[in-house]
Design a protein around this motif. Structure first.
Motif, PDB file in Angstrom:
ATOM      1  N   ALA A 201       0.928  -0.948  -0.371  1.00 35.91           N
ATOM      2  CA  ALA A 201      -0.088   0.093   0.355  1.00 35.91           C
ATOM      3  C   ALA A 201       1.003   1.042  -0.431  1.00 35.91           C
ATOM      4  O   ALA A 201       2.306   1.239   0.452  1.00 35.91           O
ATOM      5  N   GLY A 202       0.236   2.753  -0.332  1.00 36.89           N
ATOM      6  CA  GLY A 202       0.948   3.310  -0.307  1.00 36.89           C
ATOM      7  C   GLY A 202       1.898   3.535   1.036  1.00 36.89           C
ATOM      8  O   GLY A 202       2.750   4.822   0.863  1.00 36.89           O
ATOM      9  N   ASN A 203       0.627   3.845   2.155  1.00 37.34           N
ATOM     10  CA  ASN A 203       1.223   4.310   2.767  1.00 37.34           C
ATOM     11  C   ASN A 203       1.727   2.956   3.816  1.00 37.34           C
ATOM     12  O   ASN A 203       1.666   3.442   5.213  1.00 37.34           O
ATOM     13  N   ALA A 204       2.702   1.795   3.261  1.00 33.59           N
ATOM     14  CA  ALA A 204       3.304   0.963   3.961  1.00 33.59           C
ATOM     15  C   ALA A 204       4.445   1.110   4.851  1.00 33.59           C
ATOM     16  O   ALA A 204       4.444   0.383   5.392  1.00 33.59           O
ATOM     17  N   GLY A 205       4.755   2.435   4.806  1.00 34.53           N
ATOM     18  CA  GLY A 205       5.914   2.241   5.168  1.00 34.53           C
ATOM     19  C   GLY A 205       5.692   2.581   7.352  1.00 34.53           C
ATOM     20  O   GLY A 205       6.749   2.521   7.818  1.00 34.53           O
ATOM     21  N   ALA A 206       4.707   2.843   6.633  1.00 39.68           N
ATOM     22  CA  ALA A 206       4.304   2.873   8.244  1.00 39.68           C
ATOM     23  C   ALA A 206       3.492   2.114   9.201  1.00 39.68           C
ATOM     24  O   ALA A 206       3.445   1.461  10.473  1.00 39.68           O
ATOM     25  N   PHE A 207       3.156   1.098   8.232  1.00 48.09           N
ATOM     26  CA  PHE A 207       2.474  -0.592   9.062  1.00 48.09           C
ATOM     27  C   PHE A 207       3.702  -1.176   9.842  1.00 48.09           C
ATOM     28  O   PHE A 207       5.265  -0.418   9.377  1.00 48.09           O
ATOM     29  N   ASP A 208       3.936  -1.831  10.278  1.00 51.30           N
ATOM     30  CA  ASP A 208       4.078  -2.605  11.614  1.00 51.30           C
ATOM     31  C   ASP A 208       4.404  -4.551  10.529  1.00 51.30           C
ATOM     32  O   ASP A 208       3.489  -5.271  10.798  1.00 51.30           O
ATOM     33  N   PRO A 209       5.502  -4.504  10.503  1.00 51.06           N
ATOM     34  CA  PRO A 209       6.882  -4.514   9.773  1.00 51.06           C
ATOM     35  C   PRO A 209       6.299  -3.399   8.431  1.00 51.06           C
ATOM     36  O   PRO A 209       5.240  -3.282   7.961  1.00 51.06           O
ATOM     37  N   PRO A 210       6.931  -2.050   8.772  1.00 51.01           N
ATOM     38  CA  PRO A 210       7.235  -1.387   7.248  1.00 51.01           C
ATOM     39  C   PRO A 210       7.132  -2.310   6.028  1.00 51.01           C
ATOM     40  O   PRO A 210       7.674  -3.866   6.185  1.00 51.01           O
ATOM     41  N   PHE A 211       6.619  -2.347   4.783  1.00 52.29           N
ATOM     42  CA  PHE A 211       6.079  -2.556   3.516  1.00 52.29           C
ATOM     43  C   PHE A 211       6.196  -4.455   3.381  1.00 52.29           C
ATOM     44  O   PHE A 211       7.257  -5.158   2.893  1.00 52.29           O
ATOM     45  N   PRO A 212       5.086  -4.759   4.156  1.00 51.08           N
ATOM     46  CA  PRO A 212       5.086  -6.506   4.900  1.00 51.08           C
ATOM     47  C   PRO A 212       4.678  -6.661   3.743  1.00 51.08           C
ATOM     48  O   PRO A 212       5.161  -7.955   3.643  1.00 51.08           O
ATOM     49  N   ALA A 213       4.036  -6.491   2.260  1.00 47.61           N
ATOM     50  CA  ALA A 213       4.048  -6.871   1.377  1.00 47.61           C
ATOM     51  C   ALA A 213       5.211  -8.097   0.840  1.00 47.61           C
ATOM     52  O   ALA A 213       5.302  -8.712   0.688  1.00 47.61           O
ATOM     53  N   HIS A 214       6.007  -6.638   1.043  1.00 48.78           N
ATOM     54  CA  HIS A 214       7.798  -7.051   0.918  1.00 48.78           C
ATOM     55  C   HIS A 214       8.506  -7.671   1.405  1.00 48.78           C
ATOM     56  O   HIS A 214       8.251  -8.986   1.475  1.00 48.78           O
ATOM     57  N   TYR A 215       7.778  -7.178   2.808  1.00 47.21           N
ATOM     58  CA  TYR A 215       8.393  -8.496   3.742  1.00 47.21           C
ATOM     59  C   TYR A 215       8.383  -9.971   3.828  1.00 47.21           C
ATOM     60  O   TYR A 215       8.772 -10.340   4.273  1.00 47.21           O
TER      61      TYR A 215
END
Ligand code: MN
Length: 266
Positions: A201-215
């Motif tokens: 998602a566009g604001n996924a840098g603020a998710f935990d963990p950041p960028f969870p789809a990549h992570y």
């Protein structure tokens, strides 16, 4: 080779269906040019270069009988494939030249959340959404692709609308951290395909963990494909996807041509 004269063989059957229009080839690829929308990371992060063509000759002194270009591009530009080695969680995994062919030619299902994304650009797919879809259509295909339809491809010719950036960041749909973890660890999919500029998602840098789809996905040897178009032309189940990244040795991603084969009734 067919075993008897009345058996047309698998390849001939396929080609006849394409020629006769009962098997449709749908191009899921965004046109690749200097105008293709690309990810814009906020400072202090450093962005890749956009795609461009540099003319080396064009029927002139540097090449009187030919025209050719140099290609300049980042790996993660346009419709592209993310390999596990792109992310810190998959850093020892496959690079883009090493992806197994059976993951690149595979079943695809389309989950349509375009209405939800139209109502809320920060819409994220949750596990509940997928399980409700599975109750209707069956489990996600083993070794196949989950294609998330959000309607975002309608903005692909307008970078501002496509990236949807304001003072609080980029607002484009994606998947939640819990959903990314579940897809990566509890399902047998090969990868996730999206219409947006990245698989998060566009604001996924603020998710935990950041960028969870990549992570989670790349960390579990799964793949991503971005900037898909024409998912509206695919059925929820039954399509076959052909994902063709360049075989870039050591590459963490590559621009790709992505096609789908779809059976049409006559
Ligand atoms: Mn990427």
């Amino acid at each position: 080779m067919s075993l008897n004269s009345t058996d047309p063989g698998l390849i001939n059957s396929l080609l006849s269906a394409v020629a006769g229009g009962t098997l449709d080839i749908v191009d899921l690829t965004a046109p690749l040019s200097s105008g293709t929308p690309t990810l814009k990371l906020p400072a202090p992060f450093v962005n890749l270069i956009d795609f461009s063509l540099e003319t080396v000759s064009g029927f002139n002194d540097p090449g009187p009988f030919w025209k050719h270009h140099n290609i300049h591009t980042g790996e993660h530009i346009g419709t592209h494939v993310d390999a596990p080695s792109h992310w810190i969680t998959g850093r020892d995994g496959d690079d883009v030249s090493q992806l197994p062919l059976k993951a690149l030619v595979a079943p695809a299902v389309v989950l349509d959340f375009s209405a939800q994304a139209a109502a809320d650009p920060d819409f994220v797919l949750e596990v509940d959404h997928i399980q409700a879809w599975e109750a209707q259509h069956g489990v996600l295909p083993a070794g196949g692709w989950l294609l998330l339809r959000t309607g975002w491809d309608t903005f692909a010719d307008d970078a501002d609308a496509f990236l949807n950036i304001d003072d609080s960041g980029s607002h484009t749909p994606g998947i939640s951290a819990e959903c990314a973890k579940w897809l990566a660890e509890e399902t047998a999919i090969a990868g996730l395909g999206v219409e947006t500029v990245g698989i998060d998602a566009g604001n996924a840098g603020a998710f935990d963990p950041p960028f969870p789809a990549h992570y989670y996905l790349l960390g579990n040897n799964k793949y991503g494909v971005t900037l898909l178009q024409n998912l509206a032309q695919l059925p929820p189940t039954g399509a076959m996807i052909i994902v063709a990244p360049l075989k870039i040795v050591g590459g963490t991603a590559s621009p790709a041509r992505v096609l789908a084969l779809v059976e049409r009734s006559r």
